[in-house]
Write an enzyme that holds these catalytic residues in place. Sequence first.
Site, PDB file in Angstrom:
ATOM      1  CB  ALA A 100      -1.160  -0.017   1.246  1.00 11.49           C
ATOM      2  N   GLY A 143       0.292  -5.070   1.277  1.00  9.27           N
ATOM      3  CA  GLY A 143      -1.009  -5.163   0.451  1.00  9.27           C
ATOM      4  C   GLY A 143      -0.882  -5.556  -0.643  1.00  9.27           C
ATOM      5  CD  GLU A 146      -2.709  -7.308   3.817  1.00 10.24           C
ATOM      6  OE1 GLU A 146      -3.014  -7.315   4.937  1.00 10.24           O
ATOM      7  OE2 GLU A 146      -2.385  -6.377   3.022  1.00 10.24           O
ATOM      8  CD  GLU A 166       1.704  -5.527   6.184  1.00 18.60           C
ATOM      9  OE1 GLU A 166       1.021  -5.611   5.040  1.00 18.60           O
ATOM     10  OE2 GLU A 166       2.485  -6.425   6.605  1.00 18.60           O
TER      11      GLU A 166
END
Length: 292
Positions: A100, A143, A146, A166
């Site tokens: 992200a 992300g 994911e 993260e």
Amino acid sequence: MSFTLSHACRLGASRLGLVRPLGAAALRPASTAAYEHILVERRGEGERVTLIQLNRPKSLNALCSPLMSELLEVVHQAEQDPAVGAIVLTGNEKAFAAGADIKEMQDKRFADVYRGSFLAFWGGVAQCTKPVVAAVNGYALGGGCELAMMCDVIYAGEKARFGQPEIALGTIPGAGGTQRLTRAVGKSKAMEMCLTGDMIDAQTAERAGLVSKVLPPGELVDAAVKTADKMASHSKLVVQMCKEAVNAAYEMTLQEGLHFEKRLFHTTFATDDRKEGMTAFVEKRKANFTDS
């Protein structure tokens, strides 16, 4: 989410995007809209596969909100299009998606993310009723990992790298990393990846069950399209039922899942495609499915 520090992006007023080639084929917009952060084309027999390429190369395809909005818009279009039977999602050879967009999140506060349920809409990819195949080259981190796990099948290039880094940013995965990864690779490997932030290579990901096939980078997208095209060749109605049954296995006990599967199996006997498929088999010919 990701450790990459990429520039935040904004949707322009006109959303004009350059259409650049992916391999030998020129990309064609899926609709009259031009996209700023993705490229879209139709592939496969009868153009029944929608191929979506994440297209923020300068930021290693960092997932900003406008990119995800465009992606979900095209996924929705493909889901509603009766001519489309499957979707392939890819990036470029350097990165599927490196995570992200951190600069987009950097100054957000708890009240902002909690009140707006930040990242919740990303789950729309996993809710698509048509098969979605991820073709992962390069980095799939945070992300990006994911997003790949929201797809139904993951094919990886030989140099692909997966990770949930993260923890190094003082946070945890927020779009399914602790949940889908654990279901895919088991508690020990998921704990190791999430608590250290370390990456795994494509071969390790295949052995762990995160990806189903590892291929040379130059062959990856074509292989993913070929698989998606085969899925799209079957009854779209029955494919949707089968996908629903497999997904239910994650949510139910074995006995509940077996009962659910049996009922969906019974339901196929109410379709024209089940009758056509079995009749074609007996008559030793190719089935002509009508998605009914």
